[in-house]
Scaffold this active site. Sequence first.
Site, mmCIF file in Angstrom:
data_model
loop_
_atom_site.group_PDB
_atom_site.id
_atom_site.type_symbol
_atom_site.label_atom_id
_atom_site.label_comp_id
_atom_site.label_asym_id
_atom_site.label_seq_id
_atom_site.Cartn_x
_atom_site.Cartn_y
_atom_site.Cartn_z
ATOM 1 N N SER A 8 18.675 83.407 -24.917
ATOM 2 C CA SER A 8 17.377 83.011 -24.385
ATOM 3 C C SER A 8 16.385 82.944 -25.529
ATOM 4 C CB SER A 8 16.884 84.021 -23.332
ATOM 5 O OG SER A 8 15.555 83.724 -22.936
ATOM 6 N N ASN A 10 13.356 83.555 -24.839
ATOM 7 C CA ASN A 10 12.302 84.428 -24.307
ATOM 8 C C ASN A 10 12.478 85.835 -24.872
ATOM 9 O OD1 ASN A 10 10.611 86.058 -22.758
ATOM 10 N ND2 ASN A 10 10.959 84.892 -20.882
ATOM 11 N N LYS A 13 12.962 88.905 -22.520
ATOM 12 C CA LYS A 13 14.284 89.229 -21.978
ATOM 13 C C LYS A 13 15.046 90.126 -22.950
ATOM 14 C CE LYS A 13 14.873 85.141 -19.045
ATOM 15 N NZ LYS A 13 15.752 84.014 -18.671
ATOM 16 N N ASP A 73 20.755 84.182 -15.152
ATOM 17 C CA ASP A 73 20.162 83.112 -14.362
ATOM 18 C C ASP A 73 19.563 83.767 -13.140
ATOM 19 O OD1 ASP A 73 19.653 80.262 -14.152
ATOM 20 O OD2 ASP A 73 20.882 80.316 -12.354
ATOM 21 N N GLY A 155 6.187 82.027 -12.380
ATOM 22 C CA GLY A 155 7.083 81.556 -11.328
ATOM 23 C C GLY A 155 6.544 81.855 -9.934
ATOM 24 N N ARG A 184 16.107 91.457 -12.620
ATOM 25 C CA ARG A 184 16.801 91.354 -13.906
ATOM 26 C C ARG A 184 17.079 92.735 -14.480
ATOM 27 N NH1 ARG A 184 13.456 88.477 -16.273
ATOM 28 N NH2 ARG A 184 14.327 86.502 -15.605
#
Length: 205
Positions: A8, A10, A13, A73, A155, A184
């Site tokens: 990722s 990001n 994360k 995901d 989101g 997550r």
Amino acid sequence: MVKVLVASGNQKKLAELEAVLAELGIAGVELVSMRDVDAYPEPVEDGLTFEDNALIKARAGAAATGLACVADDSGLAVTALKGMPGVLSARWSGTHGDDAANNALLLGQMTDIALRDAAFVSCCALVGPAGDEFTAEGRWEGQLLREPRGENGFGYDPIFQPNDGGGRSAAQLSAAEKNERSHRARALTALAPHIADLVGATVKE
């Protein structure tokens, strides 16, 4: 020290997995991001489930770098919509990553529906350089709100009220609160023992 790629761009994360490993007392792992390895073609995420897409990304990262690779995901599953938006969460309105449009469309579709049960779902996958594969799923149960609330997160956070959020939306929680409870974080915690096995570490009780 064993390098593990987090597939990722990001950095949040990567930091989230670092926090999980530290909390469980797993040492000997050096997490690297996609910025730290030679660029490779990003795979098409055409899976029908979160697990499919997480494995697609983890396999691609492991194959391209020769490192063990972790990928995830995730998305929102609404009970009344039979688990949708699901893997289409990021592009529910037709444009990838348009959070405002995705939220507006989903709320419009749910206007007259009393059943508001929903969950954020994450599947995390670990693929080793020898082809070993492990997956773990985390769910964050809650309710779909009727209008956005809060300025934090991204989101669907403003229209999702987790059951353990004290009546607040996910966008009204602090980053620390969200990381402690999120889908997550739960998936990564379940995957951590497999990462520990990979590096020969132990998970503290």
